[in-house]
Design a protein around this motif. Structure first.
Motif, mmCIF file in Angstrom:
data_model
loop_
_atom_site.group_PDB
_atom_site.id
_atom_site.type_symbol
_atom_site.label_atom_id
_atom_site.label_comp_id
_atom_site.label_asym_id
_atom_site.label_seq_id
_atom_site.Cartn_x
_atom_site.Cartn_y
_atom_site.Cartn_z
ATOM 1 N N GLN A 1 19.196 2.892 -49.890
ATOM 2 C CA GLN A 1 18.319 1.991 -50.636
ATOM 3 C C GLN A 1 17.069 1.673 -49.823
ATOM 4 O OE1 GLN A 1 19.368 1.234 -53.761
ATOM 5 N NE2 GLN A 1 21.182 2.466 -53.289
ATOM 6 N N SER A 2 16.120 1.032 -50.464
ATOM 7 C CA SER A 2 14.923 0.485 -49.830
ATOM 8 C C SER A 2 14.179 1.540 -49.006
ATOM 9 C CB SER A 2 15.309 -0.726 -48.967
ATOM 10 O OG SER A 2 14.170 -1.427 -48.526
ATOM 11 N N LEU A 3 13.578 1.115 -47.882
ATOM 12 C CA LEU A 3 12.751 2.018 -47.087
ATOM 13 C C LEU A 3 13.549 3.196 -46.531
ATOM 14 C CD1 LEU A 3 10.551 -0.498 -45.046
ATOM 15 C CD2 LEU A 3 9.833 0.929 -46.961
ATOM 16 N N GLU B 1 6.097 7.202 -40.452
ATOM 17 C CA GLU B 1 5.877 7.192 -41.905
ATOM 18 C C GLU B 1 6.943 6.446 -42.699
ATOM 19 O OE1 GLU B 1 4.633 10.950 -43.690
ATOM 20 O OE2 GLU B 1 4.453 11.792 -41.688
ATOM 21 N N VAL B 2 7.948 5.899 -42.038
ATOM 22 C CA VAL B 2 9.002 5.204 -42.788
ATOM 23 C C VAL B 2 8.513 3.839 -43.263
ATOM 24 C CG1 VAL B 2 11.291 4.142 -42.652
ATOM 25 C CG2 VAL B 2 10.908 6.424 -41.692
ATOM 26 N N MET B 3 7.899 3.061 -42.362
ATOM 27 C CA MET B 3 7.385 1.745 -42.725
ATOM 28 C C MET B 3 5.930 1.855 -43.164
ATOM 29 S SD MET B 3 9.092 -0.770 -39.871
ATOM 30 C CE MET B 3 8.657 -2.228 -40.814
ATOM 31 N N GLY B 4 5.564 1.063 -44.151
ATOM 32 C CA GLY B 4 4.207 1.132 -44.666
ATOM 33 C C GLY B 4 3.170 0.719 -43.645
ATOM 34 N N ASN B 5 3.454 -0.334 -42.886
ATOM 35 C CA ASN B 5 2.528 -0.849 -41.872
ATOM 36 C C ASN B 5 3.041 -0.438 -40.501
ATOM 37 O OD1 ASN B 5 0.866 -2.218 -40.147
ATOM 38 N ND2 ASN B 5 1.089 -4.220 -41.145
ATOM 39 N N GLU B 6 2.381 0.493 -39.853
ATOM 40 C CA GLU B 6 2.843 1.007 -38.568
ATOM 41 C C GLU B 6 2.820 -0.050 -37.469
ATOM 42 O OE1 GLU B 6 4.226 3.896 -38.114
ATOM 43 O OE2 GLU B 6 3.887 4.525 -40.174
ATOM 44 N N ASP B 7 2.079 -1.167 -37.683
ATOM 45 C CA ASP B 7 2.018 -2.220 -36.680
ATOM 46 C C ASP B 7 3.195 -3.192 -36.785
ATOM 47 O OD1 ASP B 7 -0.363 -1.271 -35.626
ATOM 48 O OD2 ASP B 7 -1.586 -2.441 -37.033
#
Length: 248
Positions: free
Chosen positions: A22-24, A172-178
């Protein structure tokens, strides 16, 4: 570069991917940003009853997972990795460590998570009953990893936690790399500290207002406020982390 990969050895394959579907993590799995393979340890049992455990030498409660069965499963895992390298799906020479989820193992920290995320993947051995015969752990140079000072019914839930912690750090998994750097144990000026308090709209809720500094637009004051808050929370809630932070 080949996708990060997790190969899980378990008696309960139906528990995977579980919440990681699920999710990310689930979206990343569908996109091929990481891979998950499951081996059923019971498939390597040597009798018609598919027995994987036996009574412990020296007496005591419970059962112990047999070394011959676990050994066969681990050899199959090695062949699986070797086959992936041959087919070009994995980078040659980048061996994935074999981890056994155990309360007596090395504590899982964010630094270890980052180390594992930087590698090709992991082989995860999920124990059940009272545990796994010590000899097979020694024979395969298995690294024991613990989530904390408590005992679970088996290694599967611990494996899910470990994979979730790793997958979210993959490119690339999380939208915001920070985002990972700003969380508890992030790899920036807040490293070693718990996360500062978070707020969003509305600016006032049930008589409670967002701290004025966060609506000031003054980035340096906001940074200093967040760091002071992170330090205070860490000092109050986790004296062990605070002592390590001040020492470093």
């Amino acid at each position: 570069m080949a996708a990060w990969r997790s190969l899980v050895l378990t008696l309960f394959p139906e528990m995977f991917p579980g919440p990681l579907g699920q999710s990310l993590a689930g979206k990343a799995l569908d996109r091929g940003l990481w891979a998950l393979d499951i081996l059923d340890i019971r498939d390597f049992a040597r009798d018609k009853h598919r027995s994987v455990d036996d009574t412990p030498f020296g007496g005591g409660a419970g059962m112990v997972m047999r070394p011959d069965v676990v050994d066969a499963a681990l050899h199959a895992a090695q062949e699986n990795w070797a086959g992936a390298e041959t087919s070009g799906e994995e980078a040659p020479g980048r061996r994935a460590p074999v981890l056994y989820l155990s309360p007596r193992g090395r504590l899982l920290t964010q630094s270890l998570v980052r180390e594992l995320a930087a590698g090709p993947g992991v082989t995860l051995l999920c124990g059940r009953y009272e545990g796994v015969d010590e000899r097979v752990l020694e024979a395969h140079d298995v690294l024991e990893v613990s989530l904390g000072d408590y005992v679970l019914s088996g290694g599967e839930t611990a494996a899910l936690v470990l994979m979730d912690a790793i997958v979210r750090l993959l490119p690339e998994v999380m939208g915001n790399e920070d985002s990972p750097g700003e969380e508890s144990f992030g790899e920036n000026e807040f490293e070693g500290l718990l996360e500062y308090p978070l707020f969003t709209r509305p600016a006032e809720w049930q008589g409670r207002k967002v701290p004025e500094v966060l609506t000031s637009g003054h980035h340096e004051k906001i940074r200093l406020w967040r760091k002071a808050q992170a330090e205070e929370i860490t000092k109050r809630r986790r004296p062990d982390l605070w002592a390590r932070y001040t020492k470093n």
